[in-house]
Enzyme design. Structure first.
Site, PDB file in Angstrom:
ATOM      1  N   ARG A 226     -12.554  -9.695 -12.886  1.00  0.00           N
ATOM      2  CA  ARG A 226     -13.485  -8.785 -13.540  1.00  0.00           C
ATOM      3  C   ARG A 226     -13.756  -9.290 -14.953  1.00  0.00           C
ATOM      4  O   ARG A 226     -12.902  -9.888 -15.597  1.00  0.00           O
ATOM      5  CB  ARG A 226     -12.910  -7.366 -13.597  1.00  0.00           C
ATOM      6  CG  ARG A 226     -12.665  -6.757 -12.218  1.00  0.00           C
ATOM      7  CD  ARG A 226     -12.234  -5.299 -12.334  1.00  0.00           C
ATOM      8  NE  ARG A 226     -11.912  -4.738 -11.029  1.00  0.00           N
ATOM      9  CZ  ARG A 226     -12.812  -4.223 -10.195  1.00  0.00           C
ATOM     10  NH1 ARG A 226     -14.087  -4.215 -10.538  1.00  0.00           N
ATOM     11  NH2 ARG A 226     -12.445  -3.720  -9.039  1.00  0.00           N
ATOM     12  N   ASP A 282     -17.354   0.577  -1.634  1.00  0.00           N
ATOM     13  CA  ASP A 282     -17.646   2.011  -1.713  1.00  0.00           C
ATOM     14  C   ASP A 282     -19.022   2.373  -1.172  1.00  0.00           C
ATOM     15  O   ASP A 282     -19.348   3.553  -1.076  1.00  0.00           O
ATOM     16  CB  ASP A 282     -17.558   2.491  -3.162  1.00  0.00           C
ATOM     17  CG  ASP A 282     -16.134   2.463  -3.703  1.00  0.00           C
ATOM     18  OD1 ASP A 282     -15.201   2.370  -2.880  1.00  0.00           O
ATOM     19  OD2 ASP A 282     -15.959   2.533  -4.932  1.00  0.00           O
ATOM     20  N   GLY A 326     -13.223   5.182  -3.300  1.00  0.00           N
ATOM     21  CA  GLY A 326     -14.418   5.952  -3.605  1.00  0.00           C
ATOM     22  C   GLY A 326     -14.351   6.446  -5.032  1.00  0.00           C
ATOM     23  O   GLY A 326     -14.011   7.598  -5.282  1.00  0.00           O
ATOM     24  N   GLU A 381     -10.603   8.516  -4.109  1.00  0.00           N
ATOM     25  CA  GLU A 381      -9.873   8.294  -5.356  1.00  0.00           C
ATOM     26  C   GLU A 381     -10.531   8.934  -6.569  1.00  0.00           C
ATOM     27  O   GLU A 381      -9.869   9.254  -7.555  1.00  0.00           O
ATOM     28  CB  GLU A 381      -9.702   6.791  -5.610  1.00  0.00           C
ATOM     29  CG  GLU A 381     -11.010   6.037  -5.800  1.00  0.00           C
ATOM     30  CD  GLU A 381     -10.794   4.565  -6.071  1.00  0.00           C
ATOM     31  OE1 GLU A 381      -9.836   4.229  -6.795  1.00  0.00           O
ATOM     32  OE2 GLU A 381     -11.578   3.750  -5.563  1.00  0.00           O
ATOM     33  N   MET A 437      -4.536  -2.293   1.321  1.00  0.00           N
ATOM     34  CA  MET A 437      -4.501  -2.799   2.694  1.00  0.00           C
ATOM     35  C   MET A 437      -5.919  -2.895   3.255  1.00  0.00           C
ATOM     36  O   MET A 437      -6.264  -3.842   3.963  1.00  0.00           O
ATOM     37  CB  MET A 437      -3.660  -1.872   3.573  1.00  0.00           C
ATOM     38  CG  MET A 437      -2.180  -1.858   3.223  1.00  0.00           C
ATOM     39  SD  MET A 437      -1.281  -0.606   4.164  1.00  0.00           S
ATOM     40  CE  MET A 437      -1.542  -1.217   5.808  1.00  0.00           C
ATOM     41  N   ARG A 439      -8.800  -3.167   1.471  1.00  0.00           N
ATOM     42  CA  ARG A 439      -9.573  -4.189   0.752  1.00  0.00           C
ATOM     43  C   ARG A 439      -9.286  -5.595   1.254  1.00  0.00           C
ATOM     44  O   ARG A 439     -10.162  -6.468   1.207  1.00  0.00           O
ATOM     45  CB  ARG A 439      -9.237  -4.148  -0.749  1.00  0.00           C
ATOM     46  CG  ARG A 439      -9.827  -2.993  -1.479  1.00  0.00           C
ATOM     47  CD  ARG A 439      -9.466  -2.953  -2.945  1.00  0.00           C
ATOM     48  NE  ARG A 439      -8.844  -4.130  -3.508  1.00  0.00           N
ATOM     49  CZ  ARG A 439      -9.076  -4.580  -4.745  1.00  0.00           C
ATOM     50  NH1 ARG A 439      -9.952  -3.959  -5.502  1.00  0.00           N
ATOM     51  NH2 ARG A 439      -8.455  -5.623  -5.211  1.00  0.00           N
TER      52      ARG A 439
END
Length: 541
Positions: A226, A282, A326, A381, A437, A439
């Site tokens: 990132r 997402d 999410g 989430e 898991m 992802r």
């Protein structure tokens, strides 16, 4: 300092470019797409909170803000508007073109029509009324009869940015194989470690042989990160290495970064195609039907829900609590709940809920345990963050600028246990968090096919000279979409839509919404519907 190039000299030529042919539709330049395209809003889209800004320089000073992109619109009859994407010939008008090598490819010899018609477009608004506006369209993806890059001159690079998602390796593989098998390209670089890899000089050579089996693995063979976006250093590296096709696989932040790279490439007058493949597990990118990896994520989420259901059903007053991804959009939790049919309550960011009192979560849990003896709760989430907002400020942000959310699953587990302990009722709560898991899995068969089509479509677009675009499926057809259209809004679950009603009917959970919440949601839907059906604010369009 980046080396000078003949293209730089050509860009500085004082002679004006040749005039546009009279039979070509004149593009309509609109300074701010945000101001002039509000009539084209997808009803599911909501404005993003903050605009993306270039990363700070290594010394900590803020980089100069990027200029807003210009919309390239072409008007037609009956309210038709084409939101076109940039082309390298827009700023380099004298470029030669070449026959597409696909016409000599034996694999395509049985294809009835080799090439996409140059006038083919894909409509965003598929449901229209008699006498209504045709709405906005995007340029259809696919191979063109003439290309702007010869196979021998192409030096492509691929970079993956942001979080992991099923299908990343499949997209990498199919870009490499598409460039090689369809167009005979031999020079393809993999940029390692996200945007930082451009100026850290981390690269690997990619060939069809080296990527042959990577689609069977999760994650990305190139690595990801990132942040790390330094526009000048990245474009300097592109220019220094002689790269002329850049493929960026990443979410909305990465696509914003690709848009800034494109603007700098155009400013320098470089013959470089910058193209994106949107990635978000997402499914929160607007305009497109869905993002790759979403189907795989929903399928894998079933394993966690099934485990929670087994645990809950095997204990007295058993509660299985599953937290799914999410951050701002609850699509994974929504669709996993609908697919499972074992879930008794689904909590998502778009639908606020409360714990205490009549119609609250605790009352529903008590009723469900009394009636059924066990229950399963799925929570995204990003749900319930307002209930724990007093701790939000201390959490800060990640390197991509996303708010670091509190673990709503642990918080909710604690609150449920405290409530029933207070009421002297014994429960057996099992909390399952399968986030990483999910992802990390490889993409399923459906996503593998989808990734292949996205990769081939983006390769066709770059070879045809299109740039500053991302590729996506709109109403079942692949097309080229300007960067700004997928980065300035966010796709969210509509809680006044029939799909959400289907979920409420399946779980029998209360909506947790007050009358005012429902009215506000309806007013917002009606407002966006009027904008979508209304006439463009720009009279030329």
């Amino acid at each position: 300092m980046a080396p000078s190039s003949p293209i730089d000299a050509a860009a500085a030529d004082p002679d004006p470019p040749p005039s546009r042919p009279t039979d070509a539709p004149a593009p309509i330049t609109v300074p701010s797409p945000r101001d002039h395209l509000h009539h084209l809003l997808d009803r599911r889209d909501t404005p993003r909170g903050t605009a993306w800004e270039p990363e700070r320089a290594m010394d900590g000073t803020a980089a100069a803000p990027a200029a807003k992109p210009e919309a390239k619109l072409v008007a037609g009859d009956a309210g038709y508007v084409l939101e076109d994407v940039p082309h390298v010939s827009d700023y380099l008008p004298d470029l030669p073109t070449y026959p597409n090598p696909l016409q000599d490819n034996p694999a395509y010899s049985v294809v009835k029509q080799y090439f996409v018609d140059p006038d083919d477009t894909v409509c965003q608004k598929i449901v229209v009324h008699k006498g209504g506006s045709r709405g906005n369209h995007f340029r259809r993806a696919g191979p063109r009869q003439r290309v702007y890059f010869e196979s021998d001159e192409v030096h492509a690079c691929i970079v993956t940015c942001g979080g992991l998602c099923p299908g990343l390796n499949t997209v990498i593989r199919e870009i490499v194989c598409g460039l090689s098998d369809m167009y005979g390209v031999t020079k393809i670089l993999g940029i390692q470690g996200g945007y930082r890899g451009f100026y850290a000089r981390n690269t690997i050579n990619l060939t069809p042989k080296s990527v042959n089996d990577i689609h069977k693995r999760g994650g990305t063979i190139l690595g990801s990160s990132r942040g790390g976006h330094d526009t000048m250093k990245i474009v300097d590296s592109i220019q220094y290495r002689g790269i002329n096709q850049v493929y960026v696989i990443g979410g909305d932040g990465s696509q914003r970064g690709a848009g800034v790279i494109f603007e700098e490439v155009r400013k320098r007058g470089l013959k470089v195609a910058v193209a994106g493949i949107p990635k978000t597990i997402d499914n929160d990118i607007p305009v497109i039907d869905k993002s790759f990896g979403f189907d795989s994520a929903v399928e894998e989420a079933q394993r966690a829900i099934n485990a929670a259901h087994v645990e809950a059903g095997s204990a007295e007053n058993g509660i299985g609590l599953v937290k799914l991804m999410g951050r701002y959009s609850g699509f994974i939790a929504h669709y996993a709940t609908l697919a499972s049919r074992d879930v008794d309550c689904c909590l998502i960011p778009e639908s606020p809920f409360y714990l205490e009192g009549e119609g609250g979560l605790f009352r529903y849990i008590e009723k469900r345990l009394k009636d059924n003896g066990h229950m399963v709760i799925v929570v995204a989430e990003g749900a319930g963050q307002k209930l724990i907002a007093e701790n939000m400020k201390a959490m800060g942000q990640d390197a991509s600028g996303n708010a670091l959310l509190l673990d709503v699953g642990l918080w909710l587990s604690q609150k449920i246990n405290e409530h029933f302990k207070k009421n002297k009722t014994t429960i057996n709560l099992k909390y399952i968090d399968p986030t990483y898991m999910i992802r990390a899995i490889p993409s399923n068969a459906s996503d593998n096919v989808y990734c292949t089509l996205l990769a081939h479509s983006v390769v066709h677009g770059a070879m045809a000279g299109y740039t500053g675009f991302t590729v996506g499926q709109v109403n079942g057809r692949h097309c080229y979409i300007p960067f700004y259209r997928i980065t300035e809004k966010q796709n969210k679950v509509s809680i006044t839509d029939r799909m959400w009603a289907r979920l409420l009917s399946s779980t029998n959970q209360p909506s947790f919404l007050s009358k005012q919440d429902v009215e506000d949601a309806k007013v917002e839907d009606e407002r966006t519907a009027k904008l979508l059906d209304g006439s463009p604010s720009n009279p030329k369009a």
